[in-house]
Scaffold this motif. Structure first.
Motif, PDB file in Angstrom:
ATOM      1  N   VAL A   1       0.883  -1.388   0.006  1.00 61.56           N
ATOM      2  CA  VAL A   1       0.037   0.005   0.069  1.00 61.56           C
ATOM      3  C   VAL A   1       0.716   1.239  -0.111  1.00 61.56           C
ATOM      4  CG1 VAL A   1      -1.647   1.285   1.432  1.00 61.56           C
ATOM      5  CG2 VAL A   1      -2.022  -1.115   1.207  1.00 61.56           C
ATOM      6  N   THR A   2       2.029   1.049   0.802  1.00 54.92           N
ATOM      7  CA  THR A   2       2.845   2.413   0.951  1.00 54.92           C
ATOM      8  C   THR A   2       3.577   2.507  -0.510  1.00 54.92           C
ATOM      9  OG1 THR A   2       3.463   2.055   3.192  1.00 54.92           O
ATOM     10  CG2 THR A   2       4.851   3.418   1.825  1.00 54.92           C
TER      11      THR A   2
ATOM     12  N   TYR B   1      -0.223   5.717  -7.050  1.00 59.79           N
ATOM     13  CA  TYR B   1      -1.032   4.899  -8.222  1.00 59.79           C
ATOM     14  C   TYR B   1      -2.583   4.904  -7.418  1.00 59.79           C
ATOM     15  CZ  TYR B   1      -3.403   1.531 -11.269  1.00 59.79           C
ATOM     16  OH  TYR B   1      -4.356   1.228 -12.238  1.00 59.79           O
ATOM     17  N   LEU B   2      -2.889   4.655  -6.226  1.00 59.80           N
ATOM     18  CA  LEU B   2      -4.089   4.516  -5.616  1.00 59.80           C
ATOM     19  C   LEU B   2      -4.543   5.867  -5.735  1.00 59.80           C
ATOM     20  CD1 LEU B   2      -3.414   2.111  -2.584  1.00 59.80           C
ATOM     21  CD2 LEU B   2      -4.580   1.600  -4.641  1.00 59.80           C
ATOM     22  N   LEU B   3      -3.656   7.167  -5.260  1.00 60.76           N
ATOM     23  CA  LEU B   3      -4.267   8.399  -5.279  1.00 60.76           C
ATOM     24  C   LEU B   3      -4.708   8.701  -6.969  1.00 60.76           C
ATOM     25  CD1 LEU B   3      -1.860  10.238  -3.130  1.00 60.76           C
ATOM     26  CD2 LEU B   3      -4.126   9.673  -2.516  1.00 60.76           C
TER      27      LEU B   3
ATOM     28  N   TRP C   1      -8.209  10.081  -8.182  1.00 61.51           N
ATOM     29  CA  TRP C   1      -8.333  11.330  -8.877  1.00 61.51           C
ATOM     30  C   TRP C   1      -9.131  10.889 -10.266  1.00 61.51           C
ATOM     31  CZ3 TRP C   1      -8.583  15.873  -9.562  1.00 61.51           C
ATOM     32  CH2 TRP C   1      -8.607  16.587 -10.821  1.00 61.51           C
ATOM     33  N   ALA C   2      -8.756   9.889 -10.757  1.00 60.83           N
ATOM     34  CA  ALA C   2      -9.624   9.606 -12.143  1.00 60.83           C
ATOM     35  C   ALA C   2     -10.866   9.331 -11.907  1.00 60.83           C
ATOM     36  CB  ALA C   2      -8.652   8.257 -12.801  1.00 60.83           C
TER      37      ALA C   2
ATOM     38  N   ILE D   1      -1.165  18.969  -5.845  1.00 54.27           N
ATOM     39  CA  ILE D   1      -1.776  18.306  -4.695  1.00 54.27           C
ATOM     40  C   ILE D   1      -1.244  16.709  -4.705  1.00 54.27           C
ATOM     41  CG2 ILE D   1      -3.853  17.523  -3.422  1.00 54.27           C
ATOM     42  CD1 ILE D   1      -5.007  20.457  -4.128  1.00 54.27           C
ATOM     43  N   LEU D   2      -1.641  15.966  -5.656  1.00 50.29           N
ATOM     44  CA  LEU D   2      -1.180  14.541  -5.672  1.00 50.29           C
ATOM     45  C   LEU D   2       0.222  14.452  -5.388  1.00 50.29           C
ATOM     46  CD1 LEU D   2      -3.523  13.105  -8.498  1.00 50.29           C
ATOM     47  CD2 LEU D   2      -3.763  12.900  -6.310  1.00 50.29           C
ATOM     48  N   VAL D   3       1.151  14.978  -6.167  1.00 56.95           N
ATOM     49  CA  VAL D   3       2.578  15.112  -5.905  1.00 56.95           C
ATOM     50  C   VAL D   3       2.952  15.314  -4.629  1.00 56.95           C
ATOM     51  CG1 VAL D   3       4.736  15.812  -6.740  1.00 56.95           C
ATOM     52  CG2 VAL D   3       2.979  15.042  -8.432  1.00 56.95           C
TER      53      VAL D   3
END
Length: 189
Positions: A14-15, A20-22, A26-27, A44-46
C-alpha cells in the motif's frame, strides 16, 4: 507470527502503491470537476505523496532511534527488552501512518484556503490553538513519552506555517486571476 509477513507485505504494498491509488481516486473524481479545479490536482497529488513519504522517513530516521533508546533505557536493570514481532510491527506501522498523515498538514491548509473554507489571515489568528492541537495530536498518536510527542507536534507546527505561506501565495495568485489583463480577456473571447 504467522500473520506478520502478510501484514508487512500488505502495508509495504500500500505504501509503494500510494501514488497509483491516489491517481485512481483522482481519475474517479476528475470528470466532475471544472478545468480550474483540475489544474490544482497534479500539484496536490505529487505534494501529498512526497509529504507522506517524508513523514515516514522522518519517523524512521529521527523518531525511532529516540523512542527505542527511551524504551530500552526505561527498563529495569538486568531486564532484557524484548517484544513480539506482531506488537513491534503494529507499533511501527502506527507511527509510520501517524507521521505520514501529520506531514499532510500543508496540503490540508492550502486546500482549505483554496476551497474558501477559511482564509490565511483567519488561520494565522488561530495559531495558538493549532499549536495546542498539534501537541494534543502528538499525545494521542505517539507513545506516552515527551520526546515522541514533541517530535510529532513540532513538525506539524512547522508544516502548518509552510502551508500558511503557500496558502497566502495561492490566495495572492487567485487575486491576480480575478483581474485578468486585456490580452487574457481577448483570448477567452
Amino acid at each position: 507470527p504467522f500473520f506478520v509477513p502478510f501484514k508487512f507485505a500488505f502495508a509495504f504494498a500500500v505504501t509503494i502503491a500510494m501514488p497509483y491509488l491516489l491517481y485512481q481516486l483522482w481519475a474517479f473524481v476528475a470528470p466532475g470537476l471544472y478545468r480550474h479545479e483540475k489544474r490544482l490536482a497534479v500539484p496536490i497529488l505529487v505534494s501529498s505523496s512526497v509529504l507522506f513519504y517524508l513523514g515516514i522517513l522522518f519517523a524512521y530516521f529521527a523518531v525511532f532511534p529516540i523512542i527505542f533508546a527511551f524504551f530500552a533505557g526505561s527498563a529495569p536493570e538486568g531486564v532484557s527488552v524484548m517484544t513480539d514481532i506482531n506488537s513491534y510491527l503494529s507499533f511501527v506501522l502506527k507511527l509510520f501512518f501517524a507521521f505520514g498523515l501529520a506531514f499532510e498538514v500543508p496540503v490540508a491548509t492550502v486546500l482549505m484556503v483554496k476551497v474558501g473554507a477559511t482564509t490565511p489571515e483567519s488561520l494565522a489568528t488561530k495559531r495558538p490553538y493549532i499549536i495546542v492541537g498539534a501537541f494534543a495530536v502528538g499525545m494521542l498518536m505517539t507513545p506516552p513519552d515527551i520526546f515522541s510527542q514533541t517530535m510529532l507536534a513540532v513538525p506539524v507546527w512547522i508544516l502548518f506555517e509552510v502551508g500558511l505561506y503557500f496558502s497566502r501565495m495561492v490566495k495572492r495568485r487567485e487575486g491576480d486571476d480575478e483581474n485578468p489583463s486585456d490580452d487574457e480577456m481577448e483570448e477567452e473571447l
